[in-house]
Motif scaffolding. Structure first.
Motif, PDB file in Angstrom:
ATOM      1  N   ASP A   1       0.816  -1.217   0.000  1.00 43.93           N
ATOM      2  CA  ASP A   1       0.000   0.000   0.000  1.00 43.93           C
ATOM      3  C   ASP A   1       0.851   1.270   0.000  1.00 43.93           C
ATOM      4  N   ARG A   2       1.996   1.209  -0.681  1.00 41.40           N
ATOM      5  CA  ARG A   2       2.902   2.360  -0.750  1.00 41.40           C
ATOM      6  C   ARG A   2       2.880   2.947  -2.162  1.00 41.40           C
ATOM      7  N   TYR A   3       2.544   4.231  -2.210  1.00 39.50           N
ATOM      8  CA  TYR A   3       2.421   4.937  -3.486  1.00 39.50           C
ATOM      9  C   TYR A   3       3.421   6.091  -3.484  1.00 39.50           C
ATOM     10  N   TYR A   4       4.656   5.743  -3.826  1.00 38.28           N
ATOM     11  CA  TYR A   4       5.796   6.641  -3.658  1.00 38.28           C
ATOM     12  C   TYR A   4       5.638   7.953  -4.426  1.00 38.28           C
ATOM     13  N   ALA A   5       5.256   7.866  -5.687  1.00 39.14           N
ATOM     14  CA  ALA A   5       5.171   9.068  -6.518  1.00 39.14           C
ATOM     15  C   ALA A   5       4.049   9.998  -6.066  1.00 39.14           C
ATOM     16  N   ASN A   6       3.003   9.440  -5.476  1.00 37.47           N
ATOM     17  CA  ASN A   6       1.850  10.243  -5.064  1.00 37.47           C
ATOM     18  C   ASN A   6       2.159  11.166  -3.892  1.00 37.47           C
ATOM     19  N   SER A   7       3.278  10.915  -3.202  1.00 40.64           N
ATOM     20  CA  SER A   7       3.628  11.765  -2.061  1.00 40.64           C
ATOM     21  C   SER A   7       3.917  13.201  -2.474  1.00 40.64           C
ATOM     22  N   LEU A   8       4.286  13.420  -3.725  1.00 42.15           N
ATOM     23  CA  LEU A   8       4.567  14.779  -4.169  1.00 42.15           C
ATOM     24  C   LEU A   8       3.304  15.636  -4.084  1.00 42.15           C
ATOM     25  N   ALA A   9       2.187  15.116  -4.605  1.00 44.28           N
ATOM     26  CA  ALA A   9       0.925  15.851  -4.543  1.00 44.28           C
ATOM     27  C   ALA A   9       0.427  15.958  -3.101  1.00 44.28           C
ATOM     28  N   LYS A  10       0.664  14.929  -2.286  1.00 47.91           N
ATOM     29  CA  LYS A  10       0.261  14.983  -0.879  1.00 47.91           C
ATOM     30  C   LYS A  10       1.036  16.054  -0.125  1.00 47.91           C
ATOM     31  N   LEU A  11       2.334  16.201  -0.446  1.00 44.40           N
ATOM     32  CA  LEU A  11       3.129  17.260   0.177  1.00 44.40           C
ATOM     33  C   LEU A  11       2.611  18.636  -0.215  1.00 44.40           C
ATOM     34  N   VAL A  12       2.251  18.793  -1.480  1.00 43.68           N
ATOM     35  CA  VAL A  12       1.684  20.068  -1.929  1.00 43.68           C
ATOM     36  C   VAL A  12       0.434  20.401  -1.118  1.00 43.68           C
ATOM     37  N   GLU A  13      -0.430  19.404  -0.925  1.00 47.77           N
ATOM     38  CA  GLU A  13      -1.654  19.613  -0.155  1.00 47.77           C
ATOM     39  C   GLU A  13      -1.349  19.980   1.289  1.00 47.77           C
ATOM     40  N   ALA A  14      -0.420  19.248   1.913  1.00 48.57           N
ATOM     41  CA  ALA A  14      -0.065  19.533   3.303  1.00 48.57           C
ATOM     42  C   ALA A  14       0.502  20.941   3.453  1.00 48.57           C
ATOM     43  N   ILE A  15       1.358  21.333   2.540  1.00 49.17           N
ATOM     44  CA  ILE A  15       1.985  22.656   2.629  1.00 49.17           C
ATOM     45  C   ILE A  15       0.956  23.762   2.424  1.00 49.17           C
ATOM     46  N   GLU A  16      -0.034  23.526   1.584  1.00 48.25           N
ATOM     47  CA  GLU A  16      -1.107  24.513   1.431  1.00 48.25           C
ATOM     48  C   GLU A  16      -1.859  24.699   2.746  1.00 48.25           C
ATOM     49  N   VAL A  17      -2.128  23.595   3.453  1.00 50.24           N
ATOM     50  CA  VAL A  17      -2.794  23.686   4.752  1.00 50.24           C
ATOM     51  C   VAL A  17      -1.892  24.411   5.754  1.00 50.24           C
ATOM     52  N   PHE A  18      -0.621  24.054   5.795  1.00 44.43           N
ATOM     53  CA  PHE A  18       0.314  24.696   6.727  1.00 44.43           C
ATOM     54  C   PHE A  18       0.431  26.195   6.453  1.00 44.43           C
ATOM     55  N   ASN A  19       0.492  26.562   5.187  1.00 47.02           N
ATOM     56  CA  ASN A  19       0.669  27.970   4.839  1.00 47.02           C
ATOM     57  C   ASN A  19      -0.543  28.824   5.205  1.00 47.02           C
ATOM     58  N   ALA A  20      -1.688  28.191   5.413  1.00 42.97           N
ATOM     59  CA  ALA A  20      -2.890  28.918   5.822  1.00 42.97           C
ATOM     60  C   ALA A  20      -2.966  29.090   7.336  1.00 42.97           C
ATOM     61  N   GLN A  21      -1.971  28.528   8.064  1.00 39.85           N
ATOM     62  CA  GLN A  21      -1.936  28.596   9.519  1.00 39.85           C
ATOM     63  C   GLN A  21      -0.728  29.416   9.975  1.00 39.85           C
ATOM     64  N   GLU A  22      -0.806  29.909  11.204  1.00 46.25           N
ATOM     65  CA  GLU A  22       0.354  30.560  11.809  1.00 46.25           C
ATOM     66  C   GLU A  22       1.126  29.491  12.575  1.00 46.25           C
ATOM     67  N   LEU A  23       2.229  29.032  12.003  1.00 42.90           N
ATOM     68  CA  LEU A  23       3.033  27.964  12.588  1.00 42.90           C
ATOM     69  C   LEU A  23       4.434  28.468  12.889  1.00 42.90           C
ATOM     70  N   SER A  24       5.050  27.898  13.919  1.00 45.09           N
ATOM     71  CA  SER A  24       6.424  28.270  14.251  1.00 45.09           C
ATOM     72  C   SER A  24       7.432  27.538  13.368  1.00 45.09           C
ATOM     73  N   PHE A  25       7.098  26.311  12.954  1.00 42.91           N
ATOM     74  CA  PHE A  25       7.956  25.533  12.061  1.00 42.91           C
ATOM     75  C   PHE A  25       7.188  24.305  11.598  1.00 42.91           C
ATOM     76  N   VAL A  26       7.758  23.603  10.626  1.00 44.05           N
ATOM     77  CA  VAL A  26       7.242  22.309  10.178  1.00 44.05           C
ATOM     78  C   VAL A  26       8.400  21.322  10.215  1.00 44.05           C
ATOM     79  N   MET A  27       8.169  20.169  10.853  1.00 49.55           N
ATOM     80  CA  MET A  27       9.189  19.121  10.948  1.00 49.55           C
ATOM     81  C   MET A  27       8.748  17.898  10.148  1.00 49.55           C
ATOM     82  N   THR A  28       9.659  17.388   9.306  1.00 50.90           N
ATOM     83  CA  THR A  28       9.449  16.109   8.638  1.00 50.90           C
ATOM     84  C   THR A  28      10.296  15.062   9.358  1.00 50.90           C
ATOM     85  N   LEU A  29       9.626  13.986   9.803  1.00 47.56           N
ATOM     86  CA  LEU A  29      10.245  13.001  10.692  1.00 47.56           C
ATOM     87  C   LEU A  29      10.965  11.886   9.936  1.00 47.56           C
ATOM     88  N   GLY A  30      11.629  12.235   8.851  1.00 44.71           N
ATOM     89  CA  GLY A  30      12.474  11.270   8.153  1.00 44.71           C
ATOM     90  C   GLY A  30      11.793  10.559   7.002  1.00 44.71           C
TER      91      GLY A  30
END
Length: 281
Positions: free
Chosen positions: A29-58
């Motif tokens: 159930d791993r869709y490696y290439a699809n993570s690019l679009a998922k990252l775009v979606e996550a960053i859009e959500v993050f950019n709409a919030q006031e955050l101190s930082f974003v950490m990617t856990l590896g």
């Protein structure tokens, strides 16, 4: 629920994008290439919030060095401070690139710490003693083989080559960070790629000593990690252990989170497959 008037600050969490421009592994159930679009979606959500930082856990990539050329420009669209730590798949690159992985991601060092608003974040290099990250002739490779063999002989559930451990030097550094934070009344969140609790096949090889250390410090309130894509949660002593779900899993569902730091608790707001949690301190 939101912290309302006791709100201190927020930050974003991503675990295991494991991006690569390759065919999916449907059986896992791993869709490696699809993570690019998922990252775009996550960053859009993050950019709409006031955050101190974003950490990617590896596990930013899945072992193809050139994947960094695709995924890092996506992270550049983030309007907040962007932080990384490294996972085992980040080191599944050709041997000639091993020494450059940390530099490619702009890490100040393989493990580091920083303070924010009375909190200390301790970021570990869980790959230090492993079968993937050290150069082939490094003493830590031999040490990793010995630690893995000892766990295998004991029949330990986490005796797998895809796990790893800290060097004694880094473990001592972690202890010193906890002590230093205690001296200035900082609460501590430790971040690592690998889980340590509850017992699981994906845990660090030296999970017991890490748990004992954290539970011996009242100011160590949480440990955040990835690696186990199914996610997990447990609490022992006064420390919450949160294993965030892997973004790479499933064809279309995303997984990421926003953590809200409050006076008396941590509120984790999950998106997609990620679950929301309220962690009392």
């Amino acid at each position: 629920m939101p912290c309302s008037d006791t709100f201190l600050f927020r930050f974003g969490i991503i675990a295991d994008p494991q991006y690569a421009a390759i065919a999916p592994n449907a059986a896992m159930d791993r869709y490696y290439a699809n993570s690019l679009a998922k990252l775009v979606e996550a960053i859009e959500v993050f950019n709409a919030q006031e955050l101190s930082f974003v950490m990617t856990l590896g596990d930013i990539i899945d072992g193809i060095w050139e994947s960094f050329d695709d995924v890092l420009p996506v992270y550049e669209k983030l309007r907040h401070e962007n932080l990384f730590l490294l996972g085992n798949h980040d080191f599944a690159v050709p041997a000639e690139h091993l020494a450059a992985v940390s530099t490619r991601l702009g890490l100040p060092s393989p493990y580091y710490a920083f303070s924010h608003r009375g909190w200390r974040f301790v970021v570990l290099d869980g790959n230090e003693v492993s079968t993937c990250a050290p150069p082939a002739d490094h003493p830590y490779r031999q040490m990793a083989a010995e630690r893995l063999a000892a766990l295998t002989a004991r029949g330990a559930v986490n005796a797998h080559p895809w796990n790893a451990s800290l060097s004694d030097e880094q473990f001592a550094w972690l202890a010193a960070q906890l002590d230093a934070a205690e001296a200035v009344r900082e609460r501590v969140i430790v971040m690592n790629h690998y889980p340590v609790y509850p017992p699981n096949e994906h845990d660090m090889w030296d999970r017991e000593r890490i748990i004992d250390l954290l539970c011996g410090h009242d100011n160590a309130v949480a440990y955040f990690c990835g690696h186990n894509h199914a996610g997990n949660y447990g609490k022992t002593g006064g420390c919450h252990f949160v294993n965030f779900k892997g973004m790479v899993e499933t064809e279309t569902e995303n997984a990421f989170a926003i953590v809200e730091v409050c006076e008396g608790r941590l509120e984790i707001r999950g998106f997609g497959r990620e679950e929301s949690l309220s962690l009392a301190l």
